[in-house]
Enzyme design. Structure first.
Site, PDB file in Angstrom:
ATOM      1  N   HIS A  15      30.140  38.408  37.503  1.00  0.00           N
ATOM      2  CA  HIS A  15      31.065  39.400  38.074  1.00  0.00           C
ATOM      3  C   HIS A  15      32.181  39.670  37.080  1.00  0.00           C
ATOM      4  CE1 HIS A  15      33.038  35.630  39.156  1.00  0.00           C
ATOM      5  NE2 HIS A  15      34.121  36.270  39.554  1.00  0.00           N
TER       6      HIS A  15
ATOM      7  N   HIS B 135      35.551  39.479  36.972  1.00  0.00           N
ATOM      8  CA  HIS B 135      36.860  38.817  36.818  1.00  0.00           C
ATOM      9  C   HIS B 135      37.062  38.265  35.406  1.00  0.00           C
ATOM     10  CE1 HIS B 135      37.424  38.163  41.429  1.00  0.00           C
ATOM     11  NE2 HIS B 135      37.837  39.350  41.034  1.00  0.00           N
TER      12      HIS B 135
ATOM     13  N   HIS C  96      33.079  38.289  47.106  1.00  0.00           N
ATOM     14  CA  HIS C  96      34.150  37.913  46.171  1.00  0.00           C
ATOM     15  C   HIS C  96      34.536  39.145  45.337  1.00  0.00           C
ATOM     16  CE1 HIS C  96      36.437  35.258  43.537  1.00  0.00           C
ATOM     17  NE2 HIS C  96      35.787  35.735  42.500  1.00  0.00           N
TER      18      HIS C  96
HETATM   19 FE    FE Z   1      36.421  32.629  38.840  1.00  0.00          FE
HETATM   20 ZN    ZN Z   2      36.046  35.413  40.328  1.00  0.00          ZN
END
Ligand code: FE
Ligand code: ZN
Length: 256
Positions: free
Chosen positions: A57, A59, A115
Site C-alpha cells: 500500500h 503509506h 487500512h
Molecule cells: Fe505501516
Molecule cells: Zn500503513
C-alpha cells in the site's frame, strides 16, 4: 520449485523489512521499502541483489525507499493498481485475483481494502506464506484510515479463509500492545493468555513476534474472533452480526 527464502529485519521504529529470494533465478524482492539503509545491509549480508519491490500500500513507511532503491538497482516495482498514482516508481500494477510470477513462485494478489482503499496482500500458495502489510497484525489489525469497518472485515475474512498453516508476515511489531488490548476483549481465552506471556518473554529478550501463523491468529486475535462466544459475551453482542462485533472491537482499539 526451489524454496522461497525469506529474511526479515527491523526498520524505522517498529516496521519490518522483508526480503524474499528465488535462488534458482537469482531474484530478490523487498516486500515494501520502509527504510533504505537496513534493506541495503540485509541485501549485502545475504549476498542478494535487489530485482523487485512488492508494495502492499502507499503509506510512506512502506514506499519511502522505492525511488532510491530503484535508482541504485534498476529493480522492478510492483504495486496495487487502485493506488498506483501514490506508489513512487511503480512499473507493474496488479489487482485482485491476479497472479504475479516472482521467478518460480506465484503470488496471488488479494485486495484487502480498509487500512487504505487499494491495499493488497501477496499470497504465495505453494510456499504457504502471505505478506499482509498493514491489514492483519499479530494479535491486531490495521487502523481503518481510508475504508470502512465493513470493508476491513471483508478483507480480514479473505485472509481467514486461507489455509491455517499459512505463515503471515506483517508490516509492524505492534504485538505487545496488541496483546494487552486483546486480553481486555477475551480475558478467558487460555490460548491468548498463554500467547501473551510468550510475547512478553520474547519482547523482553528483544526477539520479534513476527511472522505468525494464520492458525495462531484464528485462535487468539480478537479482530478475527467476532464469532467467539467469549468475545460476544464480553461485548454483550451475542445477537449482533459478526461484522458489527468486529467493528466494536476495532472502535475500542481506536479509543484505547
Ligand atoms: Fe505501516
Ligand atoms: Zn500503513
Amino acid at each position: 520449485m526451489s524454496v522461497l527464502e525469506i529474511h526479515q529485519f527491523p526498520c524505522l521504529s517498529d516496521n519490518y523489512g522483508v526480503l524474499i529470494h528465488d535462488a534458482e533465478q537469482n531474484l530478490t524482492a523487498s516486500i515494501d521499502t520502509p527504510e533504505v539503509g537496513p534493506i541495503e545491509r540485509a541485501l549485502s549480508e545475504k549476498g542478494w541483489t535487489l530485482t523487485h519491490i512488492l508494495n502492499t500500500h502507499h503509506h510512506g513507511d512502506h514506499t519511502d525507499g522505492n525511488v532510491e532503491l530503484k535508482r541504485k538497482t534498476g529493480c522492478t516495482i510492483v504495486g496495487p493498481r487502485p493506488e498506483a498514482s501514490k506508489i513512487p516508481g511503480i512499473d507493474i500494477e496488479v489487482g485482485d485475483g491476479e497472479v504475479y510470477e516472482f521467478g518460480g513462485h506465484a503470488a496471488q494478489v488479494i485486495e484487502t481494502p480498509g487500512h487504505t482503499l487499494g491495499h493488497i496482500a501477496y499470497y504465495f500458495a505453494q510456499d504457504e506464506v502471505v505478506f499482509v502489510g498493514d491489514t492483519l497484525f499479530a494479535l491486531g489489525c490495521g487502523r481503518v484510515f481510508e475504508g470502512t469497518y465493513e470493508q476491513m472485515w471483508d478483507s480480514l475474512q479473505k485472509l481467514m479463509a486461507l489455509p491455517p498453516e499459512t505463515t503471515v508476515y506483517c508490516g509492524h511489531e505492534y504485538t505487545q500492545a496488541n496483546a494487552n488490548f486483546a486480553l481486555t476483549i477475551e480475558p478467558d481465552n487460555a490460548d491468548l493468555v498463554a500467547r501473551a506471556s510468550d510475547i512478553a518473554d520474547k519482547r523482553s529478550r528483544g526477539e520479534p513476534t513476527v511472522p505468525t501463523t494464520l492458525e495462531l491468529e484464528l485462535r487468539t486475535n480478537p479482530f478475527l474472533r467476532a464469532a467467539s462466544p467469549g468475545v460476544q459475551k464480553e461485548l454483550r453482542m451475542d445477537q449482533a452480526m459478526l461484522g458489527e462485533v468486529f467493528a466494536e472491537v476495532r472502535r475500542r482499539k481506536d479509543n484505547a
